[in-house]
Scaffold this motif. Structure first.
Motif, PDB file in Angstrom:
ATOM      1  N   MET A   1       0.846  -1.175   0.000  1.00  0.00           N
ATOM      2  CA  MET A   1       0.000   0.000   0.000  1.00  0.00           C
ATOM      3  C   MET A   1       0.890   1.236   0.000  1.00  0.00           C
ATOM      4  O   MET A   1       1.738   1.386   0.872  1.00  0.00           O
ATOM      5  CB  MET A   1      -0.900   0.002   1.241  1.00  0.00           C
ATOM      6  N   ILE A   2       0.681   2.099  -0.967  1.00  0.00           N
ATOM      7  CA  ILE A   2       1.421   3.354  -1.050  1.00  0.00           C
ATOM      8  C   ILE A   2       0.396   4.496  -1.012  1.00  0.00           C
ATOM      9  O   ILE A   2      -0.334   4.726  -1.988  1.00  0.00           O
ATOM     10  CB  ILE A   2       2.255   3.426  -2.342  1.00  0.00           C
ATOM     11  N   ILE A   3       0.329   5.165   0.113  1.00  0.00           N
ATOM     12  CA  ILE A   3      -0.621   6.270   0.263  1.00  0.00           C
ATOM     13  C   ILE A   3      -0.103   7.474  -0.516  1.00  0.00           C
ATOM     14  O   ILE A   3       1.049   7.866  -0.362  1.00  0.00           O
ATOM     15  CB  ILE A   3      -0.835   6.620   1.746  1.00  0.00           C
ATOM     16  N   GLN A   4      -0.962   8.038  -1.341  1.00  0.00           N
ATOM     17  CA  GLN A   4      -0.585   9.180  -2.158  1.00  0.00           C
ATOM     18  C   GLN A   4      -1.176  10.486  -1.661  1.00  0.00           C
ATOM     19  O   GLN A   4      -0.551  11.528  -1.746  1.00  0.00           O
ATOM     20  CB  GLN A   4      -1.011   8.931  -3.604  1.00  0.00           C
ATOM     21  N   LYS A   5      -2.415  10.421  -1.158  1.00  0.00           N
ATOM     22  CA  LYS A   5      -3.090  11.643  -0.724  1.00  0.00           C
ATOM     23  C   LYS A   5      -4.063  11.297   0.392  1.00  0.00           C
ATOM     24  O   LYS A   5      -4.659  10.217   0.406  1.00  0.00           O
ATOM     25  CB  LYS A   5      -3.831  12.280  -1.901  1.00  0.00           C
TER      26      LYS A   5
ATOM     27  N   ASP B   1      -7.269  13.177   2.640  1.00  0.00           N
ATOM     28  CA  ASP B   1      -8.201  14.286   2.799  1.00  0.00           C
ATOM     29  C   ASP B   1      -8.854  14.120   4.167  1.00  0.00           C
ATOM     30  O   ASP B   1      -9.550  13.127   4.409  1.00  0.00           O
ATOM     31  CB  ASP B   1      -9.244  14.247   1.683  1.00  0.00           C
ATOM     32  N   ILE B   2      -8.617  15.077   5.058  1.00  0.00           N
ATOM     33  CA  ILE B   2      -9.130  15.020   6.429  1.00  0.00           C
ATOM     34  C   ILE B   2     -10.140  16.144   6.610  1.00  0.00           C
ATOM     35  O   ILE B   2      -9.868  17.288   6.247  1.00  0.00           O
ATOM     36  CB  ILE B   2      -7.982  15.177   7.448  1.00  0.00           C
ATOM     37  N   HIS B   3     -11.294  15.810   7.182  1.00  0.00           N
ATOM     38  CA  HIS B   3     -12.357  16.796   7.363  1.00  0.00           C
ATOM     39  C   HIS B   3     -12.891  16.719   8.790  1.00  0.00           C
ATOM     40  O   HIS B   3     -13.449  15.690   9.194  1.00  0.00           O
ATOM     41  CB  HIS B   3     -13.480  16.539   6.355  1.00  0.00           C
ATOM     42  N   ASN B   4     -12.688  17.792   9.569  1.00  0.00           N
ATOM     43  CA  ASN B   4     -13.193  17.937  10.939  1.00  0.00           C
ATOM     44  C   ASN B   4     -12.797  16.780  11.857  1.00  0.00           C
ATOM     45  O   ASN B   4     -13.547  16.395  12.743  1.00  0.00           O
ATOM     46  CB  ASN B   4     -14.713  18.113  10.955  1.00  0.00           C
ATOM     47  N   PHE B   5     -11.628  16.228  11.650  1.00  0.00           N
ATOM     48  CA  PHE B   5     -11.127  15.126  12.470  1.00  0.00           C
ATOM     49  C   PHE B   5     -10.073  15.667  13.434  1.00  0.00           C
ATOM     50  O   PHE B   5      -9.082  16.259  13.006  1.00  0.00           O
ATOM     51  CB  PHE B   5     -10.495  14.046  11.579  1.00  0.00           C
TER      52      PHE B   5
ATOM     53  N   GLU C   1      -0.849  15.798   0.240  1.00  0.00           N
ATOM     54  CA  GLU C   1      -0.288  14.905  -0.769  1.00  0.00           C
ATOM     55  C   GLU C   1       1.079  14.446  -0.304  1.00  0.00           C
ATOM     56  O   GLU C   1       1.897  15.252   0.145  1.00  0.00           O
ATOM     57  CB  GLU C   1      -0.168  15.618  -2.115  1.00  0.00           C
ATOM     58  N   LEU C   2       1.325  13.150  -0.429  1.00  0.00           N
ATOM     59  CA  LEU C   2       2.616  12.585  -0.063  1.00  0.00           C
ATOM     60  C   LEU C   2       3.429  12.404  -1.339  1.00  0.00           C
ATOM     61  O   LEU C   2       2.997  11.719  -2.263  1.00  0.00           O
ATOM     62  CB  LEU C   2       2.434  11.251   0.666  1.00  0.00           C
TER      63      LEU C   2
ATOM     64  N   GLU D   1     -20.086  15.893  12.038  1.00  0.00           N
ATOM     65  CA  GLU D   1     -19.642  15.043  10.944  1.00  0.00           C
ATOM     66  C   GLU D   1     -18.136  15.186  10.769  1.00  0.00           C
ATOM     67  O   GLU D   1     -17.604  16.290  10.776  1.00  0.00           O
ATOM     68  CB  GLU D   1     -20.352  15.452   9.659  1.00  0.00           C
ATOM     69  N   PHE D   2     -17.461  14.064  10.630  1.00  0.00           N
ATOM     70  CA  PHE D   2     -16.039  14.076  10.307  1.00  0.00           C
ATOM     71  C   PHE D   2     -15.754  12.923   9.360  1.00  0.00           C
ATOM     72  O   PHE D   2     -16.494  11.938   9.315  1.00  0.00           O
ATOM     73  CB  PHE D   2     -15.153  14.023  11.560  1.00  0.00           C
ATOM     74  N   SER D   3     -14.696  13.086   8.557  1.00  0.00           N
ATOM     75  CA  SER D   3     -14.376  12.059   7.565  1.00  0.00           C
ATOM     76  C   SER D   3     -12.892  12.092   7.216  1.00  0.00           C
ATOM     77  O   SER D   3     -12.208  13.090   7.447  1.00  0.00           O
ATOM     78  CB  SER D   3     -15.204  12.263   6.295  1.00  0.00           C
ATOM     79  N   VAL D   4     -12.453  10.982   6.660  1.00  0.00           N
ATOM     80  CA  VAL D   4     -11.094  10.864   6.134  1.00  0.00           C
ATOM     81  C   VAL D   4     -11.185  10.062   4.837  1.00  0.00           C
ATOM     82  O   VAL D   4     -11.884   9.048   4.770  1.00  0.00           O
ATOM     83  CB  VAL D   4     -10.147  10.149   7.124  1.00  0.00           C
ATOM     84  N   THR D   5     -10.495  10.546   3.813  1.00  0.00           N
ATOM     85  CA  THR D   5     -10.392   9.831   2.547  1.00  0.00           C
ATOM     86  C   THR D   5      -8.921   9.556   2.272  1.00  0.00           C
ATOM     87  O   THR D   5      -8.094  10.467   2.370  1.00  0.00           O
ATOM     88  CB  THR D   5     -10.988  10.652   1.384  1.00  0.00           C
ATOM     89  N   LEU D   6      -8.606   8.316   1.948  1.00  0.00           N
ATOM     90  CA  LEU D   6      -7.242   7.930   1.571  1.00  0.00           C
ATOM     91  C   LEU D   6      -7.241   7.566   0.088  1.00  0.00           C
ATOM     92  O   LEU D   6      -8.143   6.860  -0.381  1.00  0.00           O
ATOM     93  CB  LEU D   6      -6.779   6.700   2.358  1.00  0.00           C
ATOM     94  N   PHE D   7      -6.234   8.025  -0.612  1.00  0.00           N
ATOM     95  CA  PHE D   7      -6.008   7.648  -2.002  1.00  0.00           C
ATOM     96  C   PHE D   7      -4.678   6.917  -2.014  1.00  0.00           C
ATOM     97  O   PHE D   7      -3.659   7.462  -1.561  1.00  0.00           O
ATOM     98  CB  PHE D   7      -5.947   8.878  -2.903  1.00  0.00           C
ATOM     99  N   PHE D   8      -4.680   5.682  -2.515  1.00  0.00           N
ATOM    100  CA  PHE D   8      -3.447   4.896  -2.469  1.00  0.00           C
ATOM    101  C   PHE D   8      -3.363   3.932  -3.640  1.00  0.00           C
ATOM    102  O   PHE D   8      -4.346   3.686  -4.338  1.00  0.00           O
ATOM    103  CB  PHE D   8      -3.332   4.133  -1.133  1.00  0.00           C
ATOM    104  N   GLU D   9      -2.159   3.416  -3.835  1.00  0.00           N
ATOM    105  CA  GLU D   9      -1.915   2.371  -4.821  1.00  0.00           C
ATOM    106  C   GLU D   9      -1.593   1.093  -4.070  1.00  0.00           C
ATOM    107  O   GLU D   9      -0.951   1.128  -3.010  1.00  0.00           O
ATOM    108  CB  GLU D   9      -0.735   2.727  -5.724  1.00  0.00           C
ATOM    109  N   HIS D  10      -2.068  -0.007  -4.623  1.00  0.00           N
ATOM    110  CA  HIS D  10      -1.750  -1.309  -4.034  1.00  0.00           C
ATOM    111  C   HIS D  10      -1.800  -2.357  -5.127  1.00  0.00           C
ATOM    112  O   HIS D  10      -2.797  -2.468  -5.847  1.00  0.00           O
ATOM    113  CB  HIS D  10      -2.746  -1.652  -2.919  1.00  0.00           C
TER     114      HIS D  10
END
Length: 176
Positions: free
Chosen positions: A1-5, A7-11, A21-22, A80-89
């Protein structure tokens, strides 16, 4: 797993939306550096929460959902809070979105309002949590998302408890 980006919201301390972005090829190690209270541990917790829907404190106790919501958001009655991960695997592009929301600030309501979406190369994955566990099992995630402040705890654990030493060794061997 390689995390690329991420997005954190109200966490935690992250009020509003923050996109990180990493950079790099994913073959190295990312180190976060900063003073106390700057969000390093919260950043780590946001990733772990996105992956597993739960996060533990330094003593291994699960952190309640009401404690994960940003204080400013709470003051504005935005639950409301959320996290989105964008990654390659394994050559595929993935996105993982986890959100908790409630009508009022109550742990049970947040748990009822949890949403999890996992997408692989544009296709929705039905058994999302099982797929996440396949990619990176929860019990080995601590070796990939390591909080350096816990080094003293690991050292003490290894010095005092032979069973803990064996557990740590077995976990490392499992990863390898």
């Amino acid at each position: 797993m390689i995390i690329q980006k991420i997005d954190i919201h109200n966490f935690g301390p992250f009020y509003g939306r923050h996109e990180i972005e990493l950079q790099g090829d994913g073959k190295g190690v990312y180190l976060l550096r900063g003073g106390n209270g700057q969000g390093k541990t919260s950043f780590q917790r946001a990733i772990l929460w996105a992956l597993y829907g739960k996060v533990a404190d330094r003593n291994g106790q699960m952190i309640r959902p009401t404690s994960l919501l940003n204080h400013n958001s709470l003051a504005e009655d935005k639950y409301e809070f959320s996290v989105t991960l964008f990654f390659e695997h394994q050559g595929a592009k993935w996105s993982l979105f986890r959100k908790m929301s409630a009508r009022y600030h109550n742990d049970g309501r947040y748990n009822e309002g949890m949403v999890l979406n996992l997408i692989k190369d544009g296709q929705i994955i039905q058994e999302s949590q099982q797929e996440i566990e396949r990619i990176l099992p929860y019990h080995v995630s601590r070796f990939y998302f390591f909080d350096g402040e816990m080094l003293r705890d690991y050292e003490a654990l290894l010095e005092q408890d032979p069973q803990a030493t064996r557990l740590l060794r077995d976990s490392i061997e499992y990863v390898l």
